[in-house]
Scaffold this motif. Sequence first.
Motif, PDB file in Angstrom:
ATOM      1  N   ILE A 175       0.818  -1.208   0.000  1.00 49.28           N
ATOM      2  CA  ILE A 175       0.000   0.000   0.000  1.00 49.28           C
ATOM      3  C   ILE A 175       0.854   1.262   0.000  1.00 49.28           C
ATOM      4  N   ILE A 176       2.026   1.214   0.651  1.00 46.65           N
ATOM      5  CA  ILE A 176       2.925   2.364   0.673  1.00 46.65           C
ATOM      6  C   ILE A 176       4.306   1.939   0.186  1.00 46.65           C
ATOM      7  N   VAL A 177       5.117   2.937  -0.105  1.00 39.41           N
ATOM      8  CA  VAL A 177       6.506   2.716  -0.499  1.00 39.41           C
ATOM      9  C   VAL A 177       7.382   3.499   0.470  1.00 39.41           C
ATOM     10  N   ARG A 178       8.408   2.840   0.974  1.00 36.02           N
ATOM     11  CA  ARG A 178       9.350   3.532   1.869  1.00 36.02           C
ATOM     12  C   ARG A 178      10.714   3.592   1.191  1.00 36.02           C
ATOM     13  N   GLU A 179      11.323   4.793   1.203  1.00 37.67           N
ATOM     14  CA  GLU A 179      12.635   4.979   0.612  1.00 37.67           C
ATOM     15  C   GLU A 179      13.545   5.684   1.610  1.00 37.67           C
ATOM     16  N   ARG A 180      14.812   5.252   1.613  1.00 37.57           N
ATOM     17  CA  ARG A 180      15.786   5.862   2.521  1.00 37.57           C
ATOM     18  C   ARG A 180      15.891   7.368   2.251  1.00 37.57           C
ATOM     19  N   ASN A 181      15.846   8.126   3.333  1.00 41.63           N
ATOM     20  CA  ASN A 181      15.978   9.585   3.297  1.00 41.63           C
ATOM     21  C   ASN A 181      14.775  10.297   2.664  1.00 41.63           C
ATOM     22  N   LYS A 182      13.764   9.538   2.266  1.00 41.12           N
ATOM     23  CA  LYS A 182      12.570  10.152   1.683  1.00 41.12           C
ATOM     24  C   LYS A 182      11.314   9.864   2.493  1.00 41.12           C
ATOM     25  N   GLY A 183      11.363   8.857   3.331  1.00 38.47           N
ATOM     26  CA  GLY A 183      10.198   8.501   4.126  1.00 38.47           C
ATOM     27  C   GLY A 183       9.223   7.636   3.357  1.00 38.47           C
ATOM     28  N   ALA A 184       7.980   7.643   3.805  1.00 40.39           N
ATOM     29  CA  ALA A 184       6.946   6.782   3.228  1.00 40.39           C
ATOM     30  C   ALA A 184       5.954   7.604   2.417  1.00 40.39           C
ATOM     31  N   THR A 185       5.504   7.037   1.319  1.00 40.07           N
ATOM     32  CA  THR A 185       4.474   7.661   0.502  1.00 40.07           C
ATOM     33  C   THR A 185       3.449   6.613   0.094  1.00 40.07           C
ATOM     34  N   VAL A 186       2.224   7.059  -0.125  1.00 42.26           N
ATOM     35  CA  VAL A 186       1.186   6.173  -0.629  1.00 42.26           C
ATOM     36  C   VAL A 186       1.590   5.729  -2.035  1.00 42.26           C
ATOM     37  N   ARG A 187       1.499   4.423  -2.282  1.00 39.96           N
ATOM     38  CA  ARG A 187       1.937   3.892  -3.569  1.00 39.96           C
ATOM     39  C   ARG A 187       1.172   4.550  -4.715  1.00 39.96           C
ATOM     40  N   SER A 188       1.923   5.016  -5.696  1.00 38.38           N
ATOM     41  CA  SER A 188       1.354   5.591  -6.913  1.00 38.38           C
ATOM     42  C   SER A 188       1.855   4.761  -8.086  1.00 38.38           C
TER      43      SER A 188
END
Length: 220
Positions: free
Chosen positions: A64-77
């Motif tokens: 449901i979400i994507v987590r990236e280093r130094n960017k945090g979590a975002t709702v999957r697009s």
Amino acid sequence: MIDLEVPPGDEHEDIRIVRALEEDIIFGRLAPGARLTEDSLLSRFPVTRHFVRQALVQLEQMGIIVRERNKGATVRSLTPSEVRQIYDVRELIQRQAALLIPLPAPHSLIETLLAIHKEHGEHIENGYLRGVHETNDRFHLTLFGACGNKYLVQSIELYMRYSLPVRANSMSDRAALDISHSHHRLMIDMLSGRDNWVLAQLCVDHLQPSKRRYIELVEK
């Protein structure tokens, strides 16, 4: 599937956060690409940072979400290309599951699906979108569970999660929900016959409206 119906208690705070954020995403309160920061979640939920982080891990595992280093979590697009690739896989595995269902199906399976179908229709009529979402997923997992291959069913559930942004996009469209509901009834009717290929094709056709709708909106 993750059981989100849990009793009160600190050990389940992460599950409650997951449920709340899942609803926000399913019902469009959190749009694809929206950021989810730990601080904003801490201000919303009276829990420790540990539970917020656990919830984000679970949402990532659900696709449901994507987590990236130094960017945090975002709702999957999802891009149109990603949607097409995900749905290529969904079509393959759902077709195969439908082909493996022994026909005519047991009366007990048909009765179970009819009960879920009735509940699904009631939720559509009442505008209870959480119920629509849950009964829709329960219907499909019960149907495909009859194929007898638990690994295939687990794959179907996984790709249902990956396609959540696509499926959620149709939740506010009453006409789309009615079409989906009518497809479910046809699937049930086909379980009394002997033609797995017709059932399998309907299961593939059933995926197309939400896929087309999402791609059209993204490509505008």
